[in-house]
Design a protein around this motif. Sequence first.
Motif, mmCIF file in Angstrom:
data_model
loop_
_atom_site.group_PDB
_atom_site.id
_atom_site.type_symbol
_atom_site.label_atom_id
_atom_site.label_comp_id
_atom_site.label_asym_id
_atom_site.label_seq_id
_atom_site.Cartn_x
_atom_site.Cartn_y
_atom_site.Cartn_z
ATOM 1 N N THR A 117 0.842 -1.193 0.000
ATOM 2 C CA THR A 117 0.000 0.000 0.000
ATOM 3 C C THR A 117 0.877 1.243 0.000
ATOM 4 N N GLN A 118 0.257 2.381 -0.259
ATOM 5 C CA GLN A 118 0.961 3.661 -0.195
ATOM 6 C C GLN A 118 0.529 4.490 1.005
ATOM 7 N N GLU A 119 -0.456 3.980 1.758
ATOM 8 C CA GLU A 119 -0.976 4.730 2.903
ATOM 9 C C GLU A 119 0.032 4.730 4.055
ATOM 10 N N GLU A 120 0.370 5.941 4.520
ATOM 11 C CA GLU A 120 1.267 6.083 5.670
ATOM 12 C C GLU A 120 0.460 5.997 6.952
ATOM 13 N N ARG A 121 1.031 5.322 7.917
ATOM 14 C CA ARG A 121 0.435 5.244 9.245
ATOM 15 C C ARG A 121 1.457 5.722 10.263
ATOM 16 N N VAL A 122 0.937 6.174 11.393
ATOM 17 C CA VAL A 122 1.815 6.676 12.451
ATOM 18 C C VAL A 122 1.387 6.038 13.769
ATOM 19 N N GLU A 123 2.365 5.690 14.571
ATOM 20 C CA GLU A 123 2.075 5.201 15.906
ATOM 21 C C GLU A 123 3.178 5.636 16.866
ATOM 22 N N SER A 124 2.840 5.634 18.141
ATOM 23 C CA SER A 124 3.800 5.957 19.192
ATOM 24 C C SER A 124 4.255 4.665 19.841
ATOM 25 N N VAL A 125 5.531 4.582 20.085
ATOM 26 C CA VAL A 125 6.103 3.470 20.830
ATOM 27 C C VAL A 125 6.608 4.066 22.140
ATOM 28 N N LEU A 126 5.933 3.732 23.220
ATOM 29 C CA LEU A 126 6.290 4.247 24.536
ATOM 30 C C LEU A 126 7.079 3.190 25.290
ATOM 31 N N LEU A 127 8.258 3.570 25.737
ATOM 32 C CA LEU A 127 9.149 2.639 26.412
ATOM 33 C C LEU A 127 9.327 3.080 27.856
ATOM 34 N N GLY A 128 8.999 2.213 28.788
ATOM 35 C CA GLY A 128 9.172 2.512 30.211
ATOM 36 C C GLY A 128 10.457 1.879 30.712
ATOM 37 N N TYR A 129 11.257 2.671 31.405
ATOM 38 C CA TYR A 129 12.554 2.220 31.911
ATOM 39 C C TYR A 129 12.630 2.344 33.421
ATOM 40 N N ARG A 130 13.453 1.486 34.022
ATOM 41 C CA ARG A 130 13.826 1.577 35.436
ATOM 42 C C ARG A 130 15.335 1.743 35.493
ATOM 43 N N ARG A 131 15.770 2.576 36.439
ATOM 44 C CA ARG A 131 17.209 2.763 36.616
ATOM 45 C C ARG A 131 17.789 1.515 37.289
ATOM 46 N N VAL A 132 18.844 1.004 36.702
ATOM 47 C CA VAL A 132 19.562 -0.135 37.264
ATOM 48 C C VAL A 132 21.036 0.235 37.241
ATOM 49 N N GLY A 133 21.601 0.431 38.416
ATOM 50 C CA GLY A 133 22.988 0.870 38.479
ATOM 51 C C GLY A 133 23.104 2.232 37.814
ATOM 52 N N GLY A 134 24.039 2.363 36.881
ATOM 53 C CA GLY A 134 24.227 3.631 36.185
ATOM 54 C C GLY A 134 23.477 3.719 34.871
ATOM 55 N N TRP A 136 19.826 2.266 32.313
ATOM 56 C CA TRP A 136 18.369 2.118 32.275
ATOM 57 C C TRP A 136 18.007 0.771 31.672
ATOM 58 N N ARG A 137 17.014 0.092 32.261
ATOM 59 C CA ARG A 137 16.537 -1.200 31.768
ATOM 60 C C ARG A 137 15.088 -1.072 31.337
ATOM 61 N N LEU A 138 14.788 -1.540 30.128
ATOM 62 C CA LEU A 138 13.430 -1.511 29.593
ATOM 63 C C LEU A 138 12.556 -2.504 30.352
ATOM 64 N N VAL A 139 11.410 -2.022 30.864
ATOM 65 C CA VAL A 139 10.494 -2.894 31.603
ATOM 66 C C VAL A 139 9.087 -2.889 31.015
ATOM 67 N N ASP A 140 8.788 -1.932 30.146
ATOM 68 C CA ASP A 140 7.436 -1.795 29.619
ATOM 69 C C ASP A 140 7.508 -1.227 28.204
ATOM 70 N N LEU A 141 6.806 -1.836 27.266
ATOM 71 C CA LEU A 141 6.765 -1.344 25.888
ATOM 72 C C LEU A 141 5.313 -1.328 25.452
ATOM 73 N N ARG A 142 4.847 -0.136 25.035
ATOM 74 C CA ARG A 142 3.465 0.036 24.580
ATOM 75 C C ARG A 142 3.466 0.663 23.206
ATOM 76 N N VAL A 143 2.658 0.127 22.327
ATOM 77 C CA VAL A 143 2.480 0.717 21.001
ATOM 78 C C VAL A 143 1.062 1.251 20.934
ATOM 79 N N LEU A 144 0.965 2.561 20.629
ATOM 80 C CA LEU A 144 -0.333 3.236 20.585
ATOM 81 C C LEU A 144 -0.553 3.829 19.203
ATOM 82 N N PRO A 145 -1.808 3.915 18.749
ATOM 83 C CA PRO A 145 -2.080 4.547 17.450
ATOM 84 C C PRO A 145 -1.583 5.983 17.447
ATOM 85 N N GLY A 146 -1.308 6.485 16.251
ATOM 86 C CA GLY A 146 -0.766 7.817 15.998
ATOM 87 C C GLY A 146 -1.097 8.906 16.998
ATOM 88 N N PRO A 147 -0.344 9.980 16.874
ATOM 89 C CA PRO A 147 -0.461 11.072 17.855
ATOM 90 C C PRO A 147 -1.809 11.768 17.847
#
Length: 147
Positions: A117-134, A136-147
Motif C-alpha cells: 500500500t501507499q498509505e502512511e500510518r503513524v504510531e507511538s512506541v512508549l518505552l518505560g525504563y527503570r534505573r539499574v545501576g548507572g 536504564w533497563r526496559l520494563v514496559d513497551l506500549r504501542v499506541l495509534p498515531g499522535p
Amino acid sequence: MRSALIGLLVLAAATAPPAAAQRAPDARDALAIAGESARSAWADREFARLFAGGTHVQLRLPGADPSAGVGQSQAVNLLQAYVRGTTDLAVDLVSAREVGTGRAFVDLRRRYRLDGTQEERVESVLLGYRRVGGGWRLVDLRVLPGP
C-alpha cells in the motif's frame, strides 16, 4: 601573568556548578543514550537490542492482550510478528524524560506503510525504563495509534 592565571582559575572554580549538579547531566545523558539506542534498534528491527540485560518486559501491542511480563526471546518474537508485513519510513526519538525516582519514559514515533500500500500510518512506541545501576533497563513497551 601569574596573577591573571590565578584570577582565571578562581573565577572558573567560583562559576563551576557543584559536584551534584555536574552528575545530573550524566543521568540525562544515559537516558538520552538509551532512547537513541532504542530508536536505532527499532529502526533496524534488531529488537533483541531493546531488551539487552533485561529479564522480563510487559508488552502492550494493538490487537493483543497486555502481557504479564515476557522474557527477552518471546518479546523479540512478538515484536517481529507485529512489524511483519510493514515497511518503516521513519522512527524518530520524540522525548526521553525521567518521570520519578528511578523511572523514565522514552517516546518514539514510527511512520510506516503496510506492504503493498501507499498509505502512511503513524504510531507511538512508549518505552518505560527503570534505573539499574548507572543505566536504564526496559520494563514496559506500549504501542499506541498515531499522535
